[in-house]
Every structure is written in C-alpha cells, then in structure tokens.
Motif scaffolding. Structure first.
Motif, PDB file in Angstrom:
ATOM      1  N   THR A  35      36.509  41.677  94.087  1.00 24.11           N
ATOM      2  CA  THR A  35      35.445  41.490  95.012  1.00 24.11           C
ATOM      3  C   THR A  35      34.241  42.101  94.301  1.00 24.11           C
ATOM      4  OG1 THR A  35      35.988  43.598  96.097  1.00 24.11           O
ATOM      5  CG2 THR A  35      37.018  41.476  96.920  1.00 24.11           C
ATOM      6  N   LYS A  36      33.088  42.014  95.037  1.00 22.88           N
ATOM      7  CA  LYS A  36      31.821  42.593  94.755  1.00 22.88           C
ATOM      8  C   LYS A  36      31.965  44.194  94.793  1.00 22.88           C
ATOM      9  CE  LYS A  36      26.907  42.469  95.718  1.00 22.88           C
ATOM     10  NZ  LYS A  36      25.802  41.775  96.536  1.00 22.88           N
ATOM     11  N   LYS A  37      32.582  44.765  95.780  1.00 22.07           N
ATOM     12  CA  LYS A  37      32.732  46.156  95.920  1.00 22.07           C
ATOM     13  C   LYS A  37      33.391  46.801  94.757  1.00 22.07           C
ATOM     14  CE  LYS A  37      34.383  49.406  99.508  1.00 22.07           C
ATOM     15  NZ  LYS A  37      34.883  49.533 100.660  1.00 22.07           N
ATOM     16  N   ASP A  38      34.603  46.275  94.582  1.00 23.23           N
ATOM     17  CA  ASP A  38      35.322  46.461  93.593  1.00 23.23           C
ATOM     18  C   ASP A  38      34.718  46.615  92.106  1.00 23.23           C
ATOM     19  OD1 ASP A  38      37.437  47.359  95.015  1.00 23.23           O
ATOM     20  OD2 ASP A  38      38.391  45.501  94.716  1.00 23.23           O
ATOM     21  N   ALA A  39      33.917  45.400  91.899  1.00 18.10           N
ATOM     22  CA  ALA A  39      33.358  45.341  90.677  1.00 18.10           C
ATOM     23  C   ALA A  39      32.198  46.497  90.491  1.00 18.10           C
ATOM     24  CB  ALA A  39      32.545  43.905  90.495  1.00 18.10           C
ATOM     25  N   MET A  40      31.633  46.852  91.684  1.00 18.96           N
ATOM     26  CA  MET A  40      30.375  47.894  91.946  1.00 18.96           C
ATOM     27  C   MET A  40      31.048  49.434  91.666  1.00 18.96           C
ATOM     28  SD  MET A  40      27.767  46.476  94.482  1.00 18.96           S
ATOM     29  CE  MET A  40      26.621  47.530  94.268  1.00 18.96           C
ATOM     30  N   LYS A  41      32.143  49.583  92.179  1.00 18.14           N
ATOM     31  CA  LYS A  41      32.886  50.965  92.411  1.00 18.14           C
ATOM     32  C   LYS A  41      33.788  51.086  91.112  1.00 18.14           C
ATOM     33  CE  LYS A  41      35.374  53.907  95.293  1.00 18.14           C
ATOM     34  NZ  LYS A  41      36.200  54.218  96.403  1.00 18.14           N
ATOM     35  N   VAL A  42      34.777  50.163  90.779  1.00 17.03           N
ATOM     36  CA  VAL A  42      35.447  50.528  89.554  1.00 17.03           C
ATOM     37  C   VAL A  42      35.050  49.945  88.155  1.00 17.03           C
ATOM     38  CG1 VAL A  42      37.778  49.499  88.703  1.00 17.03           C
ATOM     39  CG2 VAL A  42      37.288  49.826  91.056  1.00 17.03           C
ATOM     40  N   TYR A  43      34.229  48.975  88.088  1.00 16.37           N
ATOM     41  CA  TYR A  43      33.477  48.584  86.751  1.00 16.37           C
ATOM     42  C   TYR A  43      32.136  49.237  86.580  1.00 16.37           C
ATOM     43  CZ  TYR A  43      37.541  45.568  86.204  1.00 16.37           C
ATOM     44  OH  TYR A  43      38.939  45.505  86.101  1.00 16.37           O
ATOM     45  N   CYS A  44      31.492  50.038  87.755  1.00 12.88           N
ATOM     46  CA  CYS A  44      30.249  50.723  87.666  1.00 12.88           C
ATOM     47  C   CYS A  44      29.127  49.763  87.216  1.00 12.88           C
ATOM     48  CB  CYS A  44      30.420  51.694  86.534  1.00 12.88           C
ATOM     49  SG  CYS A  44      31.575  53.028  87.112  1.00 12.88           S
ATOM     50  N   LEU A  45      28.955  48.470  87.706  1.00 17.42           N
ATOM     51  CA  LEU A  45      27.931  47.581  87.416  1.00 17.42           C
ATOM     52  C   LEU A  45      27.062  47.725  88.822  1.00 17.42           C
ATOM     53  CD1 LEU A  45      30.288  44.573  86.176  1.00 17.42           C
ATOM     54  CD2 LEU A  45      28.821  46.093  84.596  1.00 17.42           C
ATOM     55  N   PRO A  46      25.904  47.417  88.441  1.00 15.34           N
ATOM     56  CA  PRO A  46      24.967  47.145  89.448  1.00 15.34           C
ATOM     57  C   PRO A  46      24.920  45.666  90.110  1.00 15.34           C
ATOM     58  CG  PRO A  46      23.765  47.061  87.355  1.00 15.34           C
ATOM     59  CD  PRO A  46      25.309  47.342  87.115  1.00 15.34           C
ATOM     60  N   GLU A  47      24.284  45.486  91.113  1.00  8.92           N
ATOM     61  CA  GLU A  47      24.188  44.325  92.033  1.00  8.92           C
ATOM     62  C   GLU A  47      23.600  43.350  91.131  1.00  8.92           C
ATOM     63  OE1 GLU A  47      23.138  43.894  96.122  1.00  8.92           O
ATOM     64  OE2 GLU A  47      23.371  46.065  96.653  1.00  8.92           O
ATOM     65  N   GLY A  48      22.562  43.611  90.358  1.00 12.61           N
ATOM     66  CA  GLY A  48      21.820  42.625  89.611  1.00 12.61           C
ATOM     67  C   GLY A  48      22.793  42.010  88.441  1.00 12.61           C
ATOM     68  N   THR A  49      23.522  42.818  87.828  1.00 14.12           N
ATOM     69  CA  THR A  49      24.513  42.155  86.918  1.00 14.12           C
ATOM     70  C   THR A  49      25.566  41.312  87.536  1.00 14.12           C
ATOM     71  OG1 THR A  49      24.206  44.273  85.462  1.00 14.12           O
ATOM     72  CG2 THR A  49      25.977  42.987  85.043  1.00 14.12           C
ATOM     73  N   ILE A  50      26.009  41.948  88.715  1.00 14.68           N
ATOM     74  CA  ILE A  50      26.936  41.094  89.184  1.00 14.68           C
ATOM     75  C   ILE A  50      26.420  39.635  89.839  1.00 14.68           C
ATOM     76  CG2 ILE A  50      28.544  41.010  91.324  1.00 14.68           C
ATOM     77  CD1 ILE A  50      28.801  44.124  91.046  1.00 14.68           C
ATOM     78  N   ALA A  51      25.244  39.545  90.120  1.00 14.20           N
ATOM     79  CA  ALA A  51      24.407  38.513  90.576  1.00 14.20           C
ATOM     80  C   ALA A  51      24.536  37.451  89.524  1.00 14.20           C
ATOM     81  CB  ALA A  51      22.910  38.884  91.010  1.00 14.20           C
ATOM     82  N   VAL A  52      24.596  37.809  88.564  1.00 14.71           N
ATOM     83  CA  VAL A  52      24.389  36.684  87.177  1.00 14.71           C
ATOM     84  C   VAL A  52      26.175  36.093  86.844  1.00 14.71           C
ATOM     85  CG1 VAL A  52      22.442  37.616  86.430  1.00 14.71           C
ATOM     86  CG2 VAL A  52      24.581  38.057  85.303  1.00 14.71           C
ATOM     87  N   CYS A  53      26.947  36.807  87.502  1.00 15.52           N
ATOM     88  CA  CYS A  53      28.446  36.533  87.099  1.00 15.52           C
ATOM     89  C   CYS A  53      28.832  35.357  87.918  1.00 15.52           C
ATOM     90  CB  CYS A  53      29.295  37.684  87.346  1.00 15.52           C
ATOM     91  SG  CYS A  53      29.021  38.864  86.407  1.00 15.52           S
ATOM     92  N   SER A  54      29.777  34.512  87.307  1.00 17.16           N
ATOM     93  CA  SER A  54      30.204  33.318  88.194  1.00 17.16           C
ATOM     94  C   SER A  54      31.265  33.798  88.976  1.00 17.16           C
ATOM     95  CB  SER A  54      30.849  32.379  87.127  1.00 17.16           C
ATOM     96  OG  SER A  54      32.024  32.908  86.331  1.00 17.16           O
ATOM     97  N   TYR A  55      31.434  33.046  90.307  1.00 17.52           N
ATOM     98  CA  TYR A  55      32.260  33.458  91.040  1.00 17.52           C
ATOM     99  C   TYR A  55      32.634  32.242  92.015  1.00 17.52           C
ATOM    100  CZ  TYR A  55      28.075  32.305  94.238  1.00 17.52           C
ATOM    101  OH  TYR A  55      27.170  31.499  94.813  1.00 17.52           O
ATOM    102  N   VAL A  56      33.880  32.591  92.588  1.00 16.98           N
ATOM    103  CA  VAL A  56      34.599  31.420  93.375  1.00 16.98           C
ATOM    104  C   VAL A  56      34.684  31.881  94.616  1.00 16.98           C
ATOM    105  CG1 VAL A  56      36.747  30.269  93.915  1.00 16.98           C
ATOM    106  CG2 VAL A  56      36.165  30.982  91.580  1.00 16.98           C
ATOM    107  N   GLU A  57      34.197  30.853  95.625  1.00 16.81           N
ATOM    108  CA  GLU A  57      34.203  31.329  97.251  1.00 16.81           C
ATOM    109  C   GLU A  57      35.506  30.954  97.678  1.00 16.81           C
ATOM    110  OE1 GLU A  57      30.748  29.264  99.071  1.00 16.81           O
ATOM    111  OE2 GLU A  57      29.540  30.904  98.308  1.00 16.81           O
ATOM    112  N   LYS A  58      36.279  31.623  98.311  1.00 15.83           N
ATOM    113  CA  LYS A  58      37.338  31.543  99.077  1.00 15.83           C
ATOM    114  C   LYS A  58      37.072  31.912 100.714  1.00 15.83           C
ATOM    115  CE  LYS A  58      40.282  31.713  95.553  1.00 15.83           C
ATOM    116  NZ  LYS A  58      41.745  31.528  95.021  1.00 15.83           N
TER     117      LYS A  58
END
Length: 194
Positions: free
Chosen positions: A108-131
């Motif tokens: 999830t976005k929350k885990d990506a920010m907390k566990v992987y220490c990534l900012p929202e801008g980096t996560i925004a360019v990553c591909s995702y799946v909607e469920k």
C-alpha cells in the motif's frame, strides 16, 4: 417435473454446441502455444546466430493466413516474456529483508512511505493496480504498488539495503523521541498550593 422431448432435444443440441466451442478453443490454444514455442525457438536461434529463414516457411505462414501483424504480436509477446524473465532474475538476485520473505507482491502507499521511506512524489510515478477495498466495497478502490518496484526505488534512493535500514531506524528514533517528548510531563504531579 419431467422434460418434454423438445426440451431434451434442445438440451442435447446446446451441450453439443458447448462441447464444440470448448474443443475449438482448446485447439486454438494449442495452436497459439505451438506458434509461441516456434517463435521462441527462432528468437533463441537468432540470438545464437543459427537461424536462417527460408522461403518455404515464409510462404507457408502467409498461406496459413498469418499476417505480419500477428507475427509482430507474437514477437512482442516473446520480448515481454524475455523482459519478465530478466526482471525475475534481477529480483532473484536482490537481497530481501525478513519481512519481505513470503510477503504479498503488492504494497500500500502507506507502507511504501513508512517501510521503504519513499516520498509521495516517488510513489506517484510508480505503476499500481486498483483493487476493491476489502473493508467496504463502496469506498474508493485501493491503489496497490508492486513491491519489487517500490523496493528498487527505495534502494536506489538510499544507496543500498543498509542505507534504507539506517534511514528507517533514524525515522523510528525521531518518532520515538517526539512521542517521548509529548508524554514527558504526563506523570509529573503538580504541587498543590496550601
């Protein structure tokens, strides 16, 4: 209630039609698989320098109704499979943290920010799946990011696995110190005025 002869006949015809459709689909799948295997073999031979096309195979392909578009599609499928194999090799070479072993391929976005220490801008360019949201289907769909891609971005950002772990520890200590500061005065007793 017993079926009439007309209903039995209609049921028999529908079953025959369904079996015929299934048989055709199986034949088509076998044919596609055969073509893909042949294309993979040709691709492998091209890479090794052993493949030499001849006029017979080319004319047979056109006589069988194969268009250049289908050939390009098959080539794209083969290339995509090769890319996927290379990516899986890269992923096999990546050192995983303890929590990543047997973990879901999505994060999830929350885990990506907390566990992987990534900012929202980096996560925004990553591909995702909607469920659909498992808590409430009427809510907005969840965006789930590929764990392998998030891991790659995090390690690239922090230099290595060790850099990521150090950043995570630093952030945890900062949160701990902030929480400690917030509750510091909770247990102090106030002196009563007499």
């Amino acid at each position: 209630m017993e079926l009439t002869e007309e209903q039995k006949e209609r049921s028999r015809k529908n079953r025959e039609r369904a079996l015929e459709i299934r048989r055709r689909k199986q034949e088509e799948a076998k044919e596609k698989e055969k073509l893909m295997r042949e294309e993979q073999l040709k691709q492998q031979q091209r890479e090794e320098g052993r493949y030499k096309p001849n006029a017979e195979t080319n004319s047979n392909a056109f006589n069988a109704g194969e268009s250049t578009r289908n050939a390009k599609t098959q080539e794209k499928i083969t290339n995509n499979e090769q890319i996927a194999k290379e990516e899986s090799k890269d992923e096999d070479d990546v050192e995983l943290e303890d929590f990543e072993i047997d973990a879901s391929p999505y994060v999830t976005k929350k885990d990506a920010m907390k566990v992987y220490c990534l900012p929202e801008g980096t996560i925004a360019v990553c591909s995702y799946v909607e469920k659909d949201n498992p808590r409430q289907p009427k809510w907005n769909k969840m965006k789930l990011y590929q764990r392998s891609e998030i891991r790659k971005w995090a390690r690239e950002r922090w230099g290595s696995l060790e850099g990521l772990v150090a950043e995570r520890r630093k952030r945890e200590m900062k949160r701990f110190e902030k929480d400690l500061e917030d509750v510091k005065d909770v247990f102090k007793t106030k002196k009563r005025k007499k």
